[in-house]
Design an enzyme around this catalytic site. Structure first.
Site, short mmCIF file in Angstrom:
data_model
loop_
_atom_site.label_atom_id
_atom_site.label_comp_id
_atom_site.label_asym_id
_atom_site.label_seq_id
_atom_site.Cartn_x
_atom_site.Cartn_y
_atom_site.Cartn_z
N LYS A 101 0.89 -1.20 -0.07
CA LYS A 101 0.01 0.17 -0.09
C LYS A 101 1.05 1.15 -0.11
O LYS A 101 0.39 2.44 -0.45
CB LYS A 101 -1.04 0.04 1.27
CG LYS A 101 -2.07 -1.14 1.12
CD LYS A 101 -3.20 -0.72 2.04
CE LYS A 101 -4.33 -1.68 1.81
NZ LYS A 101 -5.30 -1.30 2.70
N LYS B 284 -4.41 -10.11 -5.17
CA LYS B 284 -5.58 -10.26 -4.74
C LYS B 284 -6.64 -9.45 -4.90
O LYS B 284 -6.24 -8.20 -5.51
CB LYS B 284 -5.74 -10.40 -3.12
CG LYS B 284 -5.64 -9.05 -2.70
CD LYS B 284 -5.57 -9.12 -0.78
CE LYS B 284 -6.23 -7.98 -0.35
NZ LYS B 284 -7.33 -7.41 -0.50
N LYS C 196 -10.28 -3.71 -2.66
CA LYS C 196 -11.02 -2.72 -2.90
C LYS C 196 -10.17 -1.36 -3.22
O LYS C 196 -10.87 -0.52 -3.86
CB LYS C 196 -11.72 -2.02 -1.29
CG LYS C 196 -12.57 -2.91 -0.84
CD LYS C 196 -13.41 -2.37 0.36
CE LYS C 196 -12.92 -2.87 1.51
NZ LYS C 196 -12.40 -2.18 2.35
P1 ATP Z 1 -8.29 -2.48 0.95
O1 ATP Z 1 -7.66 -2.81 -0.57
O2 ATP Z 1 -8.91 -1.17 1.11
O3 ATP Z 1 -7.31 -2.84 2.09
P2 ATP Z 1 -9.61 -5.09 0.98
O4 ATP Z 1 -10.17 -5.74 -0.20
O5 ATP Z 1 -8.25 -5.54 1.51
O6 ATP Z 1 -9.54 -3.46 0.63
P3 ATP Z 1 -10.48 -4.98 3.78
O7 ATP Z 1 -11.49 -4.09 4.30
O8 ATP Z 1 -8.92 -4.47 3.89
O9 ATP Z 1 -10.66 -5.06 2.19
O10 ATP Z 1 -10.56 -6.53 4.25
C1 ATP Z 1 -11.69 -6.86 4.95
C2 ATP Z 1 -11.66 -8.48 5.14
O11 ATP Z 1 -11.77 -8.94 3.71
C3 ATP Z 1 -10.34 -9.08 5.48
O12 ATP Z 1 -10.63 -10.06 6.49
C4 ATP Z 1 -9.59 -9.43 4.30
O13 ATP Z 1 -8.66 -10.38 4.77
C5 ATP Z 1 -10.53 -9.91 3.61
N1 ATP Z 1 -10.04 -9.87 2.04
C6 ATP Z 1 -9.72 -8.81 1.54
N2 ATP Z 1 -9.57 -9.26 0.14
C7 ATP Z 1 -9.86 -10.59 0.16
C8 ATP Z 1 -9.74 -11.31 -1.14
N3 ATP Z 1 -9.26 -10.97 -2.31
N4 ATP Z 1 -9.95 -12.65 -0.95
C9 ATP Z 1 -10.29 -13.17 0.34
N5 ATP Z 1 -10.64 -12.14 1.37
C10 ATP Z 1 -10.11 -11.22 1.24
MG MG Z 2 -7.28 -4.75 3.11
#
Ligand code: ATP
Ligand code: MG
Length: 329
Positions: free
Chosen positions: A112, A194, A197
């Site tokens: 990040k 992965k 968001k």
């Molecule tokens: P950001 O990029 O803003 O960090 P994010 O997609 O990683 O967004 P988070 O809010 O940080 O979302 O994570 C929320 C939950 O979703 C956490 O438990 C994280 O491990 C899970 N998670 C995030 N991305 C994935 C993915 N691609 N596959 C499975 N689980 C995920």
């Molecule tokens: Mg995250």
């Protein structure tokens, strides 16, 4: 006494199917068996710049998403992180306990922060300490998370063990709950990383609130490979990822999924997977629109009260152990 689970998501961007399959789905599956707390981690969100108006709206929308996904507010505690100031207080103490070296090994900071240490925010660097604080305040047994958060959970355990060793038994040591399938849903555009968001390429993710047309288009544009077989093969991550999504959305076994697509082409595979996702999201999207702001605020206020009562107990113990004396504690 039931064992406790704690988990959360950031009110940034839009939640995608990775968040659902890796985390929220398991919250819902576990909520009756455990004493459950689900947090909207808005203090984590500001580790990267956010538009204040958007952040506020996303905070309420995330509560809506938790409810639409099936988190039951009469069973589970849903609350906003900033409503329980103990999270920030314990995070400061953990900032004093954690070492620069161990935080420097965290891969999320490297990703990040885009490798630019000079410009990266200090909050982004200490993010794992705030996450450890979230978990340890509630004497959590189990933390349902995606694969990407495993390293942060290990740090949480290390910090809890260090504090217990140096100051006496205070924190429960939490375990991660990482699902065997779906813990790392990959980007549809770059299937080496992965789904996230914060990904700037909107075609990389299927958002929980995407409409049917958009979902179909995104699957059609999904990167595949030059092969033809539709099987769960680690060496072919793009196909394995789409097949995993299909499997989790339909509830079929791996063998049934492979048999379903035997002899079929990638075009057909993508369309059928898109249709499975669209069908799955239809009732979810209907429920999302059913909750009004006032109802949500009441749920979040009650949640914060319950959470605070637990968090305060832990923090009082931490202050006492550290010799942090104040006229009010
Ligand atoms: P950001 O990029 O803003 O960090 P994010 O997609 O990683 O967004 P988070 O809010 O940080 O979302 O994570 C929320 C939950 O979703 C956490 O438990 C994280 O491990 C899970 N998670 C995030 N991305 C994935 C993915 N691609 N596959 C499975 N689980 C995920
Ligand atoms: Mg995250």
């Amino acid at each position: 006494m039931k064992k406790r689970i704690f988990s959360g998501a950031q009110p940034t961007g839009s939640l995608h199917i990775g968040n659902y399959l890796g985390a929220l789905k398991n919250w819902v599956a576990l909520q009756n068996e455990f004493d459950s707390l689900f947090c909207i981690v808005n203090l984590h969100a500001i580790t990267l710049p956010q538009d204040p108006k958007v952040l506020k709206q996303k905070t309420l929308d995330l509560a809506r998403i938790y409810l639409a996904a099936g988190v039951d507010p009469t069973v589970s505690t849903i609350f906003i992180q900033s409503d329980v100031s103990e999270h920030a207080e314990l995070a400061w103490i953990l900032n004093c306990l954690a070492r620069m070296g161990e935080l420097e090994r965290m891969t999320q900071f490297k990703d990040k922060g885009k490798g630019n240490r000079e410009r990266a925010g200090v909050g982004l660097f200490t993010y794992p300490n705030l996450m450890a604080s979230d978990i340890l305040l509630y004497q959590t047994d189990l933390v349902p998370i995606g694969q990407d958060q495993k390293q942060h959970l290990e740090l949480t355990r290390d910090l809890a063990e260090r504090f217990n060793r140096d100051y006496g038994e205070t924190f429960k040591i939490p375990d991660a709950f990482i699902p065997p399938v779906g813990a790392k849903i990959l980007s549809l555009q770059e299937p080496t990383k992965k789904m996230s968001k914060s990904d700037e390429n909107l075609n990389a993710s299927i958002f929980l609130l995407d409409n049917a047309d958009t979902i179909l288009k995104k699957f059609k544009r999904a990167v595949t490979d030059s092969g033809t077989e539709i099987t769960f093969d680690d060496a072919r991550p793009a196909i394995k990822n789409l097949l995993t999504i299909y499997q989790l959305m339909t509830g079929k076994t791996a063998e049934e999924c492979e048999a379903n697509f035997a002899g079929k082409g990638y075009g057909h595979f993508k369309t059928e997977t898109a249709e499975a996702v669209i069908e799955f999201l239809r009732p979810f999207q209907k429920r999302f629109n059913e909750f009004d702001d006032e109802e949500l605020k009441t749920i979040l206020k009650n949640g914060a009260e319950k959470a605070k009562a637990i968090a305060r107990e832990t923090l009082k113990d931490v202050y006492a152990k550290l010799g942090i004396f104040g006229a009010s504690n």
